[in-house]
Motif scaffolding. Structure first.
Motif, PDB file in Angstrom:
ATOM      1  N   ILE A 175      20.981 -38.094 -20.196  1.00  0.00           N
ATOM      2  CA  ILE A 175      20.305 -36.843 -19.841  1.00  0.00           C
ATOM      3  C   ILE A 175      21.351 -35.758 -19.571  1.00  0.00           C
ATOM      4  CG2 ILE A 175      18.781 -35.748 -18.146  1.00  0.00           C
ATOM      5  CD1 ILE A 175      17.492 -38.531 -17.769  1.00  0.00           C
ATOM      6  N   ILE A 176      21.297 -34.698 -20.356  1.00  0.00           N
ATOM      7  CA  ILE A 176      22.235 -33.596 -20.173  1.00  0.00           C
ATOM      8  C   ILE A 176      21.676 -32.695 -19.074  1.00  0.00           C
ATOM      9  CG2 ILE A 176      23.361 -31.616 -21.310  1.00  0.00           C
ATOM     10  CD1 ILE A 176      24.090 -34.363 -22.527  1.00  0.00           C
ATOM     11  N   GLU A 204       6.100 -29.052 -17.800  1.00  0.00           N
ATOM     12  CA  GLU A 204       5.585 -28.604 -19.094  1.00  0.00           C
ATOM     13  C   GLU A 204       5.971 -29.580 -20.200  1.00  0.00           C
ATOM     14  OE1 GLU A 204       7.004 -24.660 -19.861  1.00  0.00           O
ATOM     15  OE2 GLU A 204       6.140 -23.893 -18.008  1.00  0.00           O
ATOM     16  N   SER A 205       5.336 -29.408 -21.320  1.00  0.00           N
ATOM     17  CA  SER A 205       5.649 -30.262 -22.459  1.00  0.00           C
ATOM     18  C   SER A 205       7.087 -30.016 -22.925  1.00  0.00           C
ATOM     19  CB  SER A 205       4.664 -29.919 -23.582  1.00  0.00           C
ATOM     20  OG  SER A 205       4.871 -30.793 -24.638  1.00  0.00           O
ATOM     21  N   LYS A 209      10.268 -35.364 -19.555  1.00  0.00           N
ATOM     22  CA  LYS A 209       9.626 -36.301 -18.634  1.00  0.00           C
ATOM     23  C   LYS A 209       9.773 -37.739 -19.122  1.00  0.00           C
ATOM     24  CE  LYS A 209       5.578 -34.211 -18.816  1.00  0.00           C
ATOM     25  NZ  LYS A 209       5.877 -33.092 -19.730  1.00  0.00           N
ATOM     26  N   GLU A 210       9.517 -37.947 -20.431  1.00  0.00           N
ATOM     27  CA  GLU A 210       9.610 -39.317 -20.940  1.00  0.00           C
ATOM     28  C   GLU A 210      11.052 -39.828 -20.879  1.00  0.00           C
ATOM     29  OE1 GLU A 210       7.582 -40.222 -24.559  1.00  0.00           O
ATOM     30  OE2 GLU A 210       8.702 -42.100 -24.815  1.00  0.00           O
ATOM     31  N   GLU A 275       0.459 -37.865 -20.151  1.00  0.00           N
ATOM     32  CA  GLU A 275      -0.765 -37.025 -20.103  1.00  0.00           C
ATOM     33  C   GLU A 275      -1.854 -37.723 -19.289  1.00  0.00           C
ATOM     34  OE1 GLU A 275      -0.058 -34.331 -21.219  1.00  0.00           O
ATOM     35  OE2 GLU A 275       1.148 -34.477 -23.032  1.00  0.00           O
ATOM     36  N   ASN A 316       1.349 -32.629 -17.770  1.00  0.00           N
ATOM     37  CA  ASN A 316       1.740 -31.220 -17.815  1.00  0.00           C
ATOM     38  C   ASN A 316       0.630 -30.353 -17.231  1.00  0.00           C
ATOM     39  OD1 ASN A 316      -0.076 -31.192 -19.906  1.00  0.00           O
ATOM     40  ND2 ASN A 316       1.501 -31.296 -21.496  1.00  0.00           N
ATOM     41  N   LEU A 356      23.315 -28.293 -23.452  1.00  0.00           N
ATOM     42  CA  LEU A 356      22.342 -28.908 -24.370  1.00  0.00           C
ATOM     43  C   LEU A 356      22.633 -28.486 -25.804  1.00  0.00           C
ATOM     44  CD1 LEU A 356      19.105 -28.487 -22.239  1.00  0.00           C
ATOM     45  CD2 LEU A 356      19.958 -30.660 -23.125  1.00  0.00           C
ATOM     46  N   HIS A 359      25.590 -30.344 -27.047  1.00  0.00           N
ATOM     47  CA  HIS A 359      25.238 -31.759 -27.187  1.00  0.00           C
ATOM     48  C   HIS A 359      24.444 -31.997 -28.471  1.00  0.00           C
ATOM     49  CE1 HIS A 359      23.422 -35.642 -26.281  1.00  0.00           C
ATOM     50  NE2 HIS A 359      22.226 -35.090 -26.377  1.00  0.00           N
ATOM     51  N   ILE A 393      12.983 -28.273 -24.057  1.00  0.00           N
ATOM     52  CA  ILE A 393      14.132 -28.893 -24.730  1.00  0.00           C
ATOM     53  C   ILE A 393      13.758 -29.393 -26.123  1.00  0.00           C
ATOM     54  CG2 ILE A 393      15.898 -30.683 -24.495  1.00  0.00           C
ATOM     55  CD1 ILE A 393      15.535 -30.268 -21.465  1.00  0.00           C
ATOM     56  N   ARG A 394      12.490 -29.773 -26.282  1.00  0.00           N
ATOM     57  CA  ARG A 394      12.077 -30.236 -27.607  1.00  0.00           C
ATOM     58  C   ARG A 394      12.256 -29.107 -28.630  1.00  0.00           C
ATOM     59  NH1 ARG A 394       7.280 -32.108 -26.641  1.00  0.00           N
ATOM     60  NH2 ARG A 394       7.890 -34.286 -26.442  1.00  0.00           N
TER      61      ARG A 394
HETATM   62  N1  LIG Z   1      18.115 -33.326 -20.383  1.00  0.00           N
HETATM   63  C1  LIG Z   1      18.023 -33.697 -21.667  1.00  0.00           C
HETATM   64  N2  LIG Z   1      19.135 -34.028 -22.344  1.00  0.00           N
HETATM   65  C2  LIG Z   1      19.053 -34.361 -23.650  1.00  0.00           C
HETATM   66  N3  LIG Z   1      17.909 -34.405 -24.349  1.00  0.00           N
HETATM   67  C3  LIG Z   1      16.777 -34.098 -23.718  1.00  0.00           C
HETATM   68  C4  LIG Z   1      16.769 -33.745 -22.337  1.00  0.00           C
HETATM   69  N4  LIG Z   1      15.498 -33.513 -21.964  1.00  0.00           N
HETATM   70  C5  LIG Z   1      14.734 -33.701 -23.053  1.00  0.00           C
HETATM   71  N5  LIG Z   1      15.490 -34.065 -24.104  1.00  0.00           N
HETATM   72  C6  LIG Z   1      14.990 -34.318 -25.466  1.00  0.00           C
HETATM   73  O1  LIG Z   1      13.932 -33.397 -25.680  1.00  0.00           O
HETATM   74  C7  LIG Z   1      12.841 -34.025 -26.339  1.00  0.00           C
HETATM   75  C8  LIG Z   1      11.585 -33.920 -25.467  1.00  0.00           C
HETATM   76  O2  LIG Z   1      11.751 -34.730 -24.313  1.00  0.00           O
HETATM   77  P1  LIG Z   1      10.569 -35.638 -23.727  1.00  0.00           P
HETATM   78  O3  LIG Z   1       9.746 -36.240 -24.815  1.00  0.00           O
HETATM   79  O4  LIG Z   1      11.148 -36.573 -22.732  1.00  0.00           O
HETATM   80  O5  LIG Z   1       9.717 -34.485 -23.018  1.00  0.00           O
HETATM   81  P2  LIG Z   1       8.302 -34.611 -22.280  1.00  0.00           P
HETATM   82  O6  LIG Z   1       8.368 -33.729 -21.087  1.00  0.00           O
HETATM   83  O7  LIG Z   1       7.959 -36.055 -22.043  1.00  0.00           O
HETATM   84  O8  LIG Z   1       7.345 -33.963 -23.358  1.00  0.00           O
HETATM   85  P3  LIG Z   1       5.746 -34.188 -23.523  1.00  0.00           P
HETATM   86  O9  LIG Z   1       5.104 -33.752 -22.236  1.00  0.00           O
HETATM   87  O10 LIG Z   1       5.385 -33.268 -24.646  1.00  0.00           O
HETATM   88  O11 LIG Z   1       5.519 -35.617 -23.829  1.00  0.00           O
HETATM   89  C9  LIG Z   1      13.256 -35.459 -26.589  1.00  0.00           C
HETATM   90  O12 LIG Z   1      13.750 -35.578 -27.891  1.00  0.00           O
HETATM   91  C10 LIG Z   1      14.371 -35.704 -25.598  1.00  0.00           C
HETATM   92  O13 LIG Z   1      15.291 -36.632 -26.096  1.00  0.00           O
END
Ligand SMILES: Nc1ncnc2c1ncn2[C@@H]1O[C@H](COP(=O)(O)OP(=O)(O)OP(=O)(O)O)[C@@H](O)[C@H]1O
Length: 554
Positions: A175-176, A204-205, A209-210, A275, A316, A356, A359, A393-394
């Motif tokens: 995690i960055i 948020e999405s 989180k995952e 969700e 979210n 990020l 990275h 970040i996505r």
């Molecule tokens: N801090 C981070 N450093 C590196 N990559 C990150 C970081 N946070 C998120 N990502 C990347 O961003 C993308 C989205 O992250 P993730 O699926 O965990 O988000 P989420 O909040 O669970 O989204 P959703 O609510 O839509 O499911 C993934 O590809 C993940 O690898």
């Protein structure tokens, strides 16, 4: 072997005279041998700040070299006998300011990475600094840990073969994070990893989180067991029960085979319920039972089955609002939400953006088989840092991926991000037609939901497709100035000339302070002279969303 005293620096602080000015430099009190210790130049006109930064730099194991103004800094940077490897630079200095120092460095061919210090608030200064070539920025007051982290990455960037910034294969190392806000999130998540406490990740999405849920699992004592994810919002309502709890063969029409279900799959491991706010009401009852009793009822089975599950949920939505609206069971809410972690939106932690970006540039360079990583131009970094990233970040990850694929030069430039440039002021979007065409093609593969700020239409026609984006960037009122814009002052009288109600003025002042301090709750509370809990209570009283304090016109 050298004797102990020869290995160490003597503790001294010398004064360097330059044209009647003085600057001082000091050695690490940790006695790290000079040959392996990087010299970091701290440039700040404030003696208290210099002292604090020096302590932080030395604590990180570097040698601190101090300069109180830009001119002295440039002299020290040009000293090839005692090379400086990185700079911590204040932007607001009398005489030559930080931006001018960076311009002079560029003109003189001085390439040391610069970490600038900025005040709380407006992003404009940050954008200007990145455009001037800053490697990274930290927001004052910077913690010693954040500064050490920024310097470590800045120093690595100067090595011939840069090391990936703190990236491990799995766990929290993947995690960055550079911002204090994310540091706090990771601290909480690490705590959670040490136990089986149910966690709810809110945010948020696309905020990660995952990724955090996976890190918790991989650093918990269930790490060798399954991590099973279920997107509760994506399963058709009539299948949720069977997917979660499984079914026996013949349990219902179409159940030709026995299905074990996600709870059984995750037995002794971790179940990640994404969700969670979308879970149908009848399934919420069954989930509550599973959580309370540690047993599930498989559809069509005669007896319940014991399961040993660690639950991490994500949402979210504002779950408490869902409870109030009676869409989410209150008893289940309290069962799941034992350890809530709020993951802030990327626009709330812009300090993470430069790291990020680098990275992802490195990762996608590797993935696309390039020799060496593509670089990121200062202009691009400034533009990407200034953007709000509604898809978090996505969206950033996807934007860098596309740019790396399209990049022919070894350097990511703004024209490779037309969907972002279209929304930032001051970017000329006359695209190379070939690049525009590639974007159109790539965009047709992109999932619309992945790029909330840029639909395929935006990307293929970046100029004409620029949409009216409602900026929720909490820019400091009157940003670009040192103080607040007087036009934003809270008025004591109403249009009819009468004194306004105290509550009304208070509400307005709180909204103003939230916008002014960029939503930094501790700062807002400190400046208003109230405790954080009082501030939160008042936010609730006035129904103020801290993410969006600017009230829309009634
Ligand atoms: N801090 C981070 N450093 C590196 N990559 C990150 C970081 N946070 C998120 N990502 C990347 O961003 C993308 C989205 O992250 P993730 O699926 O965990 O988000 P989420 O909040 O669970 O989204 P959703 O609510 O839509 O499911 C993934 O590809 C993940 O690898």
């Amino acid at each position: 072997m050298q004797s102990f005293p020869e290995m160490r620096f003597s503790a001294f602080a010398g004064i360097v005279q330059r044209g009647g000015r003085a600057c001082c430099h000091a050695d690490s009190r940790y006695g790290v041998p000079m040959s392996v210790t990087s010299r970091i130049l701290i440039v700040d006109d404030d003696p208290v700040q210099r002292r604090l930064l020096k302590a932080a730099v030395e604590r990180a194991g570097y040698v601190a070299v101090l300069a109180f103004d830009g001119a002295a800094a440039l002299e020290l940077l040009s000293d090839t006998a005692q090379p400086v490897e990185a700079v911590v630079l204040d932007l607001m200095m009398p005489g030559m300011d930080g931006i001018e120092v960076m311009a002079a460095m560029t003109a003189a061919g001085l390439r040391q990475p610069v970490v600038v210090q900025t005040g709380q608030g407006g992003i404009d200064t940050v954008v200007r600094a990145m455009r001037a070539g800053a490697f990274d920025f930290v927001v004052k007051p910077v913690s010693p840990e954040r500064l050490a982290h920024a310097l470590a990455i800045a120093l690595r960037s100067t090595q011939a073969e840069p090391v990936r910034p703190g990236v491990a294969k799995e766990g929290f190392g993947t995690i960055i994070a550079a911002s204090p806000a994310m540091e706090r999130v990771l601290q909480l998540a690490r705590r959670a990893a040490n136990s089986d406490i149910p966690v709810v990740l809110e945010g948020e999405s696309g905020v990660g989180k995952e990724m955090i849920a996976r890190a918790i699992q991989s650093e918990s004592n269930r790490r060798s067991k399954a991590f099973v994810t279920v997107n509760c919002g994506a399963i058709p309502a009539n299948l949720v029960e069977s997917i979660l709890f499984g079914h026996e063969k013949g349990a219902f029409t179409g159940a030709a085979e026995k299905h074990q279900g996600k709870f059984v799959e995750a037995d002794r491991g971790t179940l990640f319920l994404d969700e969670i706010g979308d879970l149908p009401a009848d399934i919420q009852v069954k989930l509550l039972r599973a959580v309370q009793l540690g047993e599930i009822e498989t559809v069509g089975a005669r007896l319940p089955r014991k399961v040993d599950i660690r639950l991490i949920s994500a949402t979210n939505k504002d779950l408490i609002e869902e409870v109030k609206a009676e869409r989410f069971r209150e008893d289940l809410y309290y069962r799941l939400n034992v350890f809530p972690i709020h993951v802030p939106a990327l626009r709330r932690r812009k300090e993470d953006i430069p790291q990020l970006v680098r990275h992802f540039a490195m990762r996608f360079s590797e993935m696309t088989g390039r020799t060496g990583s593509v670089g990121v131009s200062a202009e691009t970094l400034a533009m990407l840092t200034g953007y709000d990233w509604p898809g978090n970040i996505r969206e950033l990850e996807n934007a860098i991926h596309r740019a790396v694929v399209l990049c022919d030069t070894g350097m990511l430039t703004p024209d490779l991000f037309p969907q972002i440039a279209a929304q930032r002021p001051g970017y000329d979007l006359r695209l190379d037609p070939a690049v525009a065409e590639s974007f159109a093609k790539l965009a047709s593969f992109a999932q619309a939901e992945d790029v909330p700020g840029g639909s395929p239409a935006d990307i293929s026609s970046p100029v004409g497709g620029a949409r009216d984006v409602v900026s929720i960037e909490p820019e400091r009122p009157g940003s670009g100035h040192d103080g607040p814009d007087l036009g934003q002052a809270v008025l004591a009288t109403s249009p009819d000339g009468e004194v306004r109600a105290l509550a009304e003025v208070e509400e307005e002042l709180i909204r103003f302070a939230l916008a002014f301090y960029n939503g930094q709750m501790s700062e807002v509370a400190r400046r208003l002279g109230i405790g954080r809990s009082t501030l939160y209570r008042k936010l609730k009283d006035y129904s103020i969303d801290p993410e969006n304090p600017v009230r829309t016109a009634a």
